[in-house]
Scaffold this active site. Sequence first.
Site, PDB file in Angstrom:
ATOM      1  N   ASP A  26     -28.827  90.139 -39.116  1.00 33.33           N
ATOM      2  CA  ASP A  26     -29.675  89.027 -39.553  1.00 33.33           C
ATOM      3  C   ASP A  26     -30.430  88.496 -38.352  1.00 33.33           C
ATOM      4  O   ASP A  26     -29.938  88.574 -37.211  1.00 33.33           O
ATOM      5  CB  ASP A  26     -28.821  87.920 -40.175  1.00 33.33           C
ATOM      6  N   ARG A  37     -36.103  95.963 -44.526  1.00 30.97           N
ATOM      7  CA  ARG A  37     -35.034  95.682 -45.496  1.00 30.97           C
ATOM      8  C   ARG A  37     -34.635  96.935 -46.279  1.00 30.97           C
ATOM      9  O   ARG A  37     -34.264  96.850 -47.444  1.00 30.97           O
ATOM     10  CB  ARG A  37     -35.428  94.574 -46.483  1.00 30.97           C
ATOM     11  N   ARG A  47     -21.195  94.725 -50.095  1.00 32.95           N
ATOM     12  CA  ARG A  47     -21.268  93.264 -49.912  1.00 32.95           C
ATOM     13  C   ARG A  47     -20.145  92.569 -50.679  1.00 32.95           C
ATOM     14  O   ARG A  47     -19.497  91.642 -50.169  1.00 32.95           O
ATOM     15  CB  ARG A  47     -22.642  92.789 -50.385  1.00 32.95           C
ATOM     16  N   TYR A 104     -35.940  77.819 -38.043  1.00 28.12           N
ATOM     17  CA  TYR A 104     -34.656  77.660 -38.736  1.00 28.12           C
ATOM     18  C   TYR A 104     -33.748  76.686 -37.998  1.00 28.12           C
ATOM     19  O   TYR A 104     -33.009  75.906 -38.617  1.00 28.12           O
ATOM     20  CB  TYR A 104     -33.962  79.018 -38.860  1.00 28.12           C
ATOM     21  N   ARG A 155     -30.194  94.547 -50.914  1.00 29.12           N
ATOM     22  CA  ARG A 155     -29.697  94.243 -52.255  1.00 29.12           C
ATOM     23  C   ARG A 155     -30.310  95.076 -53.371  1.00 29.12           C
ATOM     24  O   ARG A 155     -29.820  95.046 -54.492  1.00 29.12           O
ATOM     25  CB  ARG A 155     -29.912  92.753 -52.543  1.00 29.12           C
TER      26      ARG A 155
END
Length: 354
Positions: A76, A26, A39, A153, A30
């Site tokens: 992702d 990562r 973003r 998921y 963010r």
Amino acid sequence: MPPTNDRFLRALRGQPVDATPVWLMRQAGRYLPEYRATRAKAGSFMALATNPELACEVTLQPLARFDLDAAILFSDILTIPDAMGLGLTFAEGEGPRFARPVRTAADIARLGVPDMEGELRYVMAALRLIRRELGGRVPLIGFSGSPWTLACYMVEGGGSDNFGRIKAMALSEPALLHQLLSVVTASVIAYLSAQRAAGAQALQVFDTWGGALAPAHYREFSLPYLQRIARELERGTGDDRTPLIVFGKGNDPYLEELAQDVEALGVDWTIGLGEARRRVPKHIALQGNLDPATLYASPEAITREVARTLDEYAAANGGSREGHVFNLGHGLSPDMDPEHVRVLVDAVHAHSLR
């Protein structure tokens, strides 16, 4: 042509390097204000992830700040199930959701391996663009989620606290779950192969939720599919071979089994790096494994823990630092201080300088 800085690839081959290479899971994300600005410009996470130019932009952002030894594709892990038509969305603060989860035999029968230059062409376009923009500075890593993690998921319809639906399927309808895992595994192999063709110079599989399984179920529903990927994914030979790294949270009981047919294992912070080195054959590189929460500590504490991690590896490797890629035991979090990331990266190189 090899990258100008090839520490990362050399370490994965167990070859001598001038300093231990470091990249961070990562690393584009963010915690960086420039990522948040991009973003916002994109309008949504999916708009960012499916725009090759913007995905390239955020992939390169951490390399402009830090002396990292590899870039990793910004994407992702849920691109494959999205390409299968499950309707992926990201609600702010809630994580991923699928409009059409997979829960019945009819649901699974409708699934097929996506077209890598069709539904997933935006990923391949991003890889080609990033590789070009890198200009050979550092290697580029491609990745996929593991079959079990993706299936979690797909069946749950999003994140889960206890994975009740997929575990119930494993217990009540194991043949059905194996059918799902088989098509997902074929998709992962095709996806990673296409990423390699598009320019990825190393590949990583994230078995994020393997550690949620009891040992008997891990060996039935996760491990065999990881081993199939490692066995069947064509990666070349010699110095032209594209290394495969398998990383899993909570997978330390299975390191010896995971080490078959891979070039490297990523390990989380719940096992000592020295113990992992003693258990895994020396020709398999190790990647990890600083506790990400260390980055909330002072710069002095971060530097100290980096040195401890590097020295623990070397002590278990006969005094040699070769065959080690420094990383966190999981990913960076949004509230981490970028200056603390800089301290970590610089400390790795300074302490490990040969």
